[in-house]
Motif scaffolding. Structure first.
Motif, PDB file in Angstrom:
ATOM      1  N   SER A 136       0.712  -1.014   0.073  1.00 51.57           N
ATOM      2  CA  SER A 136       0.149  -0.067  -0.127  1.00 51.57           C
ATOM      3  C   SER A 136       0.998   1.190   0.053  1.00 51.57           C
ATOM      4  N   TYR A 137       0.808   2.193   0.826  1.00 53.27           N
ATOM      5  CA  TYR A 137       1.636   3.291   1.075  1.00 53.27           C
ATOM      6  C   TYR A 137       2.782   3.150   1.797  1.00 53.27           C
ATOM      7  N   GLY A 138       2.894   2.135   2.219  1.00 47.47           N
ATOM      8  CA  GLY A 138       4.154   1.755   3.310  1.00 47.47           C
ATOM      9  C   GLY A 138       5.268   0.820   3.017  1.00 47.47           C
ATOM     10  N   GLU A 139       6.133   0.960   3.675  1.00 49.88           N
ATOM     11  CA  GLU A 139       7.469   0.269   3.472  1.00 49.88           C
ATOM     12  C   GLU A 139       8.134  -0.260   4.864  1.00 49.88           C
ATOM     13  N   GLN A 140       8.356  -1.614   5.116  1.00 47.46           N
ATOM     14  CA  GLN A 140       8.730  -1.886   6.553  1.00 47.46           C
ATOM     15  C   GLN A 140      10.219  -2.785   5.869  1.00 47.46           C
ATOM     16  N   THR A 141      11.151  -2.835   7.054  1.00 46.07           N
ATOM     17  CA  THR A 141      11.976  -3.685   6.814  1.00 46.07           C
ATOM     18  C   THR A 141      12.282  -4.786   7.956  1.00 46.07           C
ATOM     19  N   VAL A 157      -9.080  -4.414   4.742  1.00 49.55           N
ATOM     20  CA  VAL A 157      -9.346  -4.705   3.472  1.00 49.55           C
ATOM     21  C   VAL A 157      -9.457  -3.195   2.756  1.00 49.55           C
ATOM     22  N   ASN A 158      -8.864  -2.757   1.683  1.00 49.34           N
ATOM     23  CA  ASN A 158      -8.689  -1.727   1.287  1.00 49.34           C
ATOM     24  C   ASN A 158      -8.546  -1.713  -0.486  1.00 49.34           C
ATOM     25  N   TRP A 159      -9.318  -0.391  -0.818  1.00 49.47           N
ATOM     26  CA  TRP A 159      -9.358  -0.265  -2.196  1.00 49.47           C
ATOM     27  C   TRP A 159      -8.610   1.146  -2.409  1.00 49.47           C
ATOM     28  N   HIS A 160      -7.471   0.998  -3.170  1.00 52.69           N
ATOM     29  CA  HIS A 160      -6.605   1.992  -3.108  1.00 52.69           C
ATOM     30  C   HIS A 160      -6.366   2.420  -4.675  1.00 52.69           C
ATOM     31  N   ALA A 161      -6.838   3.641  -5.091  1.00 53.40           N
ATOM     32  CA  ALA A 161      -6.610   4.357  -6.397  1.00 53.40           C
ATOM     33  C   ALA A 161      -5.635   5.682  -6.205  1.00 53.40           C
ATOM     34  N   GLU A 162      -4.642   5.348  -6.797  1.00 53.28           N
ATOM     35  CA  GLU A 162      -3.662   6.534  -6.960  1.00 53.28           C
ATOM     36  C   GLU A 162      -3.294   6.710  -8.304  1.00 53.28           C
ATOM     37  N   ASN A 163      -2.995   8.041  -8.701  1.00 50.04           N
ATOM     38  CA  ASN A 163      -2.556   8.166 -10.105  1.00 50.04           C
ATOM     39  C   ASN A 163      -3.374   7.180 -11.195  1.00 50.04           C
ATOM     40  N   ASN A 164      -2.961   6.367 -11.970  1.00 46.90           N
ATOM     41  CA  ASN A 164      -3.688   5.641 -12.800  1.00 46.90           C
ATOM     42  C   ASN A 164      -3.421   4.266 -12.385  1.00 46.90           C
ATOM     43  N   SER A 165      -3.387   3.965 -11.110  1.00 42.51           N
ATOM     44  CA  SER A 165      -3.432   2.717 -10.436  1.00 42.51           C
ATOM     45  C   SER A 165      -4.548   2.417  -9.558  1.00 42.51           C
ATOM     46  N   VAL A 166      -5.083   1.219  -9.823  1.00 41.40           N
ATOM     47  CA  VAL A 166      -6.106   0.744  -8.738  1.00 41.40           C
ATOM     48  C   VAL A 166      -5.952  -0.469  -8.206  1.00 41.40           C
ATOM     49  N   LYS A 167      -5.970  -0.678  -6.949  1.00 38.80           N
ATOM     50  CA  LYS A 167      -5.633  -1.976  -6.439  1.00 38.80           C
ATOM     51  C   LYS A 167      -6.439  -2.390  -5.067  1.00 38.80           C
TER      52      LYS A 167
END
Length: 538
Positions: free
Chosen positions: A404-409, A467-477
């Motif tokens: 999604s919008y995050g990153e984890q190590t 549970v997430n619907w994610h639309a950003e730029n031209n990407s929908v996931k």
């Protein structure tokens, strides 16, 4: 000719008030509820914490009074007369038990009688005397009665064209009992927002302001309340066993009881309610499904499933209890078919409203499964995923996990596997403990369902699943995160939207290509749910 009688009952309001004086909701948008709060605040200021313990379930205590009196004189009864009923609790106990024929009603009414005999009758006597002392009867006539009288007059007018004969005939047929010639509705300001069944075809209706569907709404309430008390112990036993056959059903039932404060008969009563107003021609099947799909936050899936089965019967259903027992034994009555039928009922996502209805209905299905799965010991889930995709998970040594919008190590001690197939990516990140897996969280944006937190070993853990619907730029996931055992699963489904749509524009849904976004998003979500449903069977 059958009729509906509309009355007020000061003593019923008194029983409800006892629970609300020290514990009432301060939020109110209606004039009636503001009046109720004024009333309660006056009582609270004059009683100085006397009612802090509250009372028993006021709907059940009212049912005791209703059964004992057979509803005679409830509209004129004084507090002194109510007090006298509790003073003679042994006599009340004997008569109420003799008049209670429903096994389901007895299951919660008889324990209340036991508690009244042991301790609570005396407590109610002191409560009622205190109400009388602080002027409840006078205040009730000033604050509650005028509103209840106005509501009664409105309901009488709005139901003049309702086929009361037909409604009562359908109820009597379903309950396999002689036809009623009337029903009495007691209007109550003080029970809001709860309506409930009383003795012998009567019920208490919380004072409400109905919208443009008044006859439909009130006919539904009448049908609903009159249907209570029909279920046998055998039916409830079969129902409870069935609700254990999948994690989805187990979670919805738990939510129905613990979060909605309802009971084991509720889903069947709702189904009968829908059937009755549909048979009377008051409302279409399609509108019922649209209006009720999300009722009780989706925790009553059998209500629409059973209603659908009822509409397929060629003749009026008689003896609803026996009909349900027989229906449960059919090969069609499975948890898989419940989910499939509910999915088939969803509207075509051809506009924004239908899209969100579909999206969040399917989201709720997933989250109910996760509620149970995250605390169960899950076996062979990854093997089932591999069989579903005909693809093996591969070891993933990249220590940076993006979602999604995050990153984890993650550390080298954490095992990570990944599978990519048919537009779906599943990251499997396994920790040493469940708590570590639950705390492995990401930033999200979009339309989603997630609990605020759960408590594990005294520690609040945020977003254990989402549970997430994610639309950003031209990407929908579609993005789904959940935990089983000690593993965090991260599923991303590409909605394959190729059309140029500016999702940063608040009016993006007006774009000519928006319908393609809706349909492809729901298609991707349904494809993802094939994975989630692998967790459903217990």
């Amino acid at each position: 000719m059958s009729e509906i009688r509309f009355l007020s009952s000061m003593v019923m309001d008194a029983i409800c008030t006892i629970n609300n004086i020290e514990n009432h909701d301060e939020c109110s948008n209606s004039d009636a509820q503001k009046k109720k709060l004024e009333f309660l605040d006056i009582l609270k200021s004059q009683s100085e914490g006397f009612f802090v313990r509250g009372g028993m379930s006021y709907s059940t205590v009212c049912l005791v009074i209703s059964t004992y009196t057979q509803n005679e004189g409830l509209d004129t009864m004084s507090l002194d007369e109510l007090c006298n009923i509790f003073t003679n609790i042994d006599k009340v106990d004997k008569i109420v038990r003799e008049r209670t024929k429903s096994e389901f009603t007895a299951s919660f009414l008889f324990p209340t009688l036991d508690a009244l005999k042991t301790e609570w009758a005396q407590i109610y006597i002191t409560y009622i005397k205190k109400l009388k002392e602080i002027g409840f009867e006078t205040l009730w006539r000033e604050y509650a009665y005028p509103l209840e009288k106005t509501q009664a007059e409105k309901l009488k007018e709005m139901t003049k064209d309702v086929d009361v004969d037909g409604l009562l005939e359908l109820v009597s047929g379903l309950k396999n009992e002689p036809k009623r010639v009337h029903t009495t509705t007691y209007i109550s300001l003080m029970s809001y927002p709860v309506s409930f069944t009383l003795y012998d075809g009567s019920f208490l209706d919380a004072l409400n302001y109905y919208d443009g569907n008044e006859p439909y709404q009130f006919a539904s309430i009448i049908a609903h309340e009159l249907m209570h008390g029909f279920a046998s112990k055998e039916l409830i036993r079969i129902y409870l066993d069935f609700m254990k056959t999948s994690r989805y059903l187990s979670s919805t039932h738990k939510s129905l009881l613990e979060e909605m404060g309802s009971g084991d008969e509720e889903e069947f009563v709702m189904a009968a309610e829908y059937y009755i107003v549909w048979k009377l021609g008051i409302v279409s099947k399609e509108k019922i499904i649209t209006d009720k799909y999300s009722r009780y936050a989706g925790s009553v899936p059998l209500s629409l499933f059973v209603f659908d089965l009822m509409t397929l019967e060629g003749k009026d259903i008689k003896d609803y209890n026996s009909f349900l027992i027989e229906t449960f034994s059919s090969e069609f009555f499975t948890s898989e078919n419940v989910l499939q039928t509910l999915d088939d009922m969803l509207p075509v996502p051809n506009n924004l409203t239908n899209f969100y209805n579909c999206l969040f209905s399917l989201f709720r299905t997933c989250t109910y499964i996760f509620r149970k799965a995250q605390f169960d010991e899950i076996k062979d889930f990854e093997e089932k995923v591999e069989q579903l995709f005909d693809e093996r998970f591969s070891e993933n040594h990249d220590r940076k996990v993006k979602f999604s919008y995050g990153e984890q190590t993650i550390s080298d001690k954490v095992n990570r596997k990944t599978i990519v197939k048919n537009g779906i990516t599943i990251d499997v990140v396994t920790f040493e403990t469940k708590k570590e897996a639950l705390k492995f969280d990401f930033k999200y944006g979009g339309a989603n369902i997630t609990p605020y937190n759960i408590v594990i070993d005294g520690e609040d853990i945020s977003k254990p699943y989402i549970v997430n619907w994610h639309a950003e730029n031209n990407s929908v996931k579609i993005e789904i995160a959940f935990v089983c055992n000690t593993t965090r699963y991260l599923l991303t489904a590409d909605c394959a939207v190729t059309e140029e749509i500016d999702f940063s524009n608040g009016d993006w849904y007006k774009d000519d290509n928006a319908k393609n976004v809706y349909s492809k998003s729901i298609r991707a979500l349904r494809k993802s749910m094939f994975v989630i449903l692998l967790l459903d069977k217990t």
